[in-house]
Design a protein around this motif. Structure first.
Motif, PDB file in Angstrom:
ATOM      1  N   UNK A  84     -18.043  40.000 -50.943  1.00 54.93           N
ATOM      2  CA  UNK A  84     -17.657  41.365 -50.901  1.00 54.93           C
ATOM      3  C   UNK A  84     -18.591  42.425 -51.768  1.00 54.93           C
ATOM      4  N   UNK A  85     -18.963  41.850 -52.655  1.00 53.67           N
ATOM      5  CA  UNK A  85     -19.963  42.746 -53.478  1.00 53.67           C
ATOM      6  C   UNK A  85     -21.309  42.937 -52.793  1.00 53.67           C
TER       7      UNK A  85
ATOM      8  N   UNK B  55     -20.344  40.385 -62.649  1.00 52.59           N
ATOM      9  CA  UNK B  55     -19.828  40.959 -63.907  1.00 52.59           C
ATOM     10  C   UNK B  55     -18.568  41.582 -63.692  1.00 52.59           C
ATOM     11  N   UNK B  56     -18.287  41.729 -62.398  1.00 59.81           N
ATOM     12  CA  UNK B  56     -16.861  42.274 -62.001  1.00 59.81           C
ATOM     13  C   UNK B  56     -16.178  41.542 -61.254  1.00 59.81           C
TER      14      UNK B  56
ATOM     15  N   UNK C 111     -23.004  44.494 -58.974  1.00 63.54           N
ATOM     16  CA  UNK C 111     -22.617  43.840 -60.241  1.00 63.54           C
ATOM     17  C   UNK C 111     -21.823  42.704 -59.944  1.00 63.54           C
ATOM     18  N   UNK C 112     -21.346  42.489 -59.024  1.00 60.11           N
ATOM     19  CA  UNK C 112     -20.586  41.284 -58.308  1.00 60.11           C
ATOM     20  C   UNK C 112     -21.326  40.205 -57.864  1.00 60.11           C
TER      21      UNK C 112
END
Length: 607
Positions: free
Chosen positions: A28-29, A21-22, A150-151
């Motif tokens: 990384x998320x 979502x981002x 969210x990533x």
């Protein structure tokens, strides 16, 4: 013919194009989610505020307390899901349906509970200046973990392919994950395959662990000592349940309990019987016995609504009929009848009175369908309450003592066991409400037995046929009127059975206890909500739904006029995201999710 299930290899996240979502790479998320969750756990061992004026005493270093415990649980759950997503050995069984959704909800639970606590401290104590380093750390860490989650991609990953180097437990995990995906794909396409299962003793141990966890969560929730802790408990429990569901653990537990239904039911009653022994006084046993009364009546309504599909909006009146009938013959000085029946006779009188009223109301009205039947039953519920209010010797015969009701109903005494006195069992002191809790638990077991036997019988299958399509059922030779009348009569008698105990627990029976809607259950609106939200046509659904719908309003009384608003919003959200109920039966679950795409699992069939 051989069948082989394969899936693309996705052992660890890749740092490619952002898919969440981002705008962060997936790798990384996930690292951010894991690091934030670990820091969140560390923050719970630090002080969040400098003063003990905020409830829970969050000033202690090295010992989490109050809301910190909930954040610790959420952070630990998110950390485990993140490690499982990384492919850490020994944790693959935690995410049989994929880790991405589970991580999102677990970090959301931690973030929401942490920020609620920080904001509550700031508001109650007069600003963020009252926060200690632990408070700032948990706010930043939980936010970072949630943003990292969210990533993650929205696609559900397939199970890892078989690694020939894996042996023992690793091979078992691989096979379990592939069987889970194969089962879902086969179930979605209508061609289920026979899958292997765990050894019976392992599945029974899993059932015991699930029941123990349920008892622990319920005991913690009912025993929350202040409002902020209960709200935090609701946040953590709701999103934590969603995380476990996304991970596939709820579905796996449901399959195991379905294979051992008798053991699960017996274990559930044993776990419920242990509840009074977890309490030091009668304070929360009081809520427990009322929950059982409410749950038993909801299970009786489930026969009418869940199995037969009859929308009854005045069902609480049958509870009132049973309660009034038992109160009139139980030796109350307010009763116009100078009789004192033993409990077994009062139970028969209450159940029989409700049965008669069920037949009298159902006979002229059950030829109606849908909304028309609902309106008639709603009218019956109001007529009963108004009639009981008018039978005071002035507006009508002196039978119910009007708005004052039947009071001073004596405590039960069965075979010399006085339910109004404290008793010592195994070194534990059991108070009055705990005594009635055990009695109500026995009656609940009877109602569960009636529900199971009737649901599996010929008449039960006729109820389901009427519910699904009454016109088609009539064309197949089912006597719709007789079948519906039996459902109405059985449901009414079970409500009257619970009403006999309610009369003795509350000491007083008044018309105001049996409204269509109100802030505190039982009432017809809450009973229907318990059946629909818990899961129509199931045993555990209405029981769990009734427990939540009784416990939550009792704990949210501090909201005052906004209580129903908050409660209504919660119901809307639940109906939006889980319309089939919390514990749905398989048919209703497919009805609401028939358009869901099956998992992407490649199946090769060759000679």
């Amino acid at each position: 013919m051989t069948t082989q299930t394969t899936a693309p290899e996705t052992p660890t996240p890749a740092s490619g194009t952002p898919t969440g979502l981002i705008g962060l790479p997936e790798k990384t998320g996930l690292a951010l989610a894991l690091g934030g969750s670990v820091l969140t756990i560390i923050s719970t061992f630090l002080a969040w505020t400098w003063t003990s004026a905020f409830p829970g005493d969050l000033t202690v270093y090295g010992y989490p307390g109050g809301l910190q415990v909930l954040v610790l649980i959420g952070g630990a759950l998110a950390t485990l899901f993140c490690l499982a997503r990384y492919g850490v050995k020994g944790l693959g069984w935690l995410v049989p349906a994929g880790a991405d959704g589970a991580i999102k909800f677990a970090t959301l639970a931690t973030f929401a509970t942490s920020w609620y606590t920080v904001l509550a401290i700031s508001v109650d104590l007069g600003g963020i200046v009252n926060l200690e380093p632990g408070g700032y750390l948990v706010a930043v860490a939980s936010l970072a973990a949630f943003l990292g989650a969210l990533a993650l991609p929205f696609e559900r990953p397939e199970p890892d392919p078989f690694d020939p180097d894996d042996t023992g437990w690793e091979l078992f995990k691989h096979r379990a994950g592939n069987k889970w995906a194969t089962f879902k794909a086969a179930f979605a396409t209508g061609t289920p395959r026979r899958l292997g299962t765990l050894p019976s003793y392992v599945e029974i141990l899993i059932i015991v662990a699930v029941l123990a966890l349920g008892l622990t969560v319920f005991t913690y929730g009912i025993g929350t000592e202040y409002d902020e802790l209960f709200i935090g408990f609701l946040i953590t429990a709701a999103f934590g349940f969603a995380a476990l569901n996304k991970a596939g653990l709820i579905a796996q537990a449901s399959q195991i309990t379905a294979r051992h239904q008798n053991i699960t039911i017996c274990g559930a009653f044993v776990a419920a019987a242990l509840f009074p022994f977890t309490q030091t006084d009668d304070q929360y046993a009081t809520i427990g016995v009322y929950i059982l009364i409410f749950a038993t009546v909801a299970l009786g309504l489930n026969i009418v609504v869940g199995l037969a599909g009859l929308l009854d909006l005045g069902y609480v009146a049958f509870l009132g009929v049973g309660a009034y009938a038992a109160a009139l013959v139980s030796g109350s000085p307010s009763s116009p009848f100078d009789v004192h029946f033993p409990f077994w006779a009062a139970v028969l009188v209450g159940a029989l009175a409700s049965l008669v009223f069920g037949v009298l109301i159902g006979a002229p009205t059950l030829r109606l369908r849908g909304d028309y039947l609902a309106i008639v039953t709603l009218g019956f519920g109001e007529i009963f309450r108004i009639t009981a209010n008018n039978l005071d010797g002035t507006s009508g015969p002196d039978l119910t003592n009007g708005s004052n009701g039947i009071s001073s109903i004596p405590n039960l005494n069965i075979l010399g066991f006085d339910f109004g006195l404290q008793h010592t069992i195994g070194g534990f002191t059991i108070g009055r409400f705990a005594n009635y809790f055990f009695l109500m638990l026995l009656i609940t077991a009877v109602v569960v037995l009636v529900f199971r036997r009737s649901g599996d019988s010929r008449i039960g299958r006729a109820w389901v046929a009427i519910r699904e399509d009454e016109t088609a059922a009539l064309a197949m030779g089912i006597n719709g009127f007789r079948v519906k009348l039996i459902a109405f009569a059985v449901g009414a008698s079970l409500a009257g059975l619970a009403g006999t105990v309610q009369a003795h627990v509350t000491y007083t029976v008044t018309p105001e206890q049996y409204l269509f809607a109100g802030v505190i259950p039982p009432n017809s609106a809450f009973l229907l909500a318990a059946v629909v939200l818990g899961g129509m046509g199931t045993i555990s659904g209405p029981l769990i739904g009734a427990a939540l719908l009784f416990l939550i309003p009792n704990k949210l009384q501090f909201l005052g006029d906004y209580q129903l608003l908050a409660f209504g919003l919660a119901l809307i959200l639940l109906m939006r995201f889980r319309p089939e109920g919390m514990i749905p039966n398989r048919r209703r679950q497919l009805e609401f999710h028939e358009d869901a795409e099956p998992p992407t699992v490649l199946t090769k069939t060759g000679a």
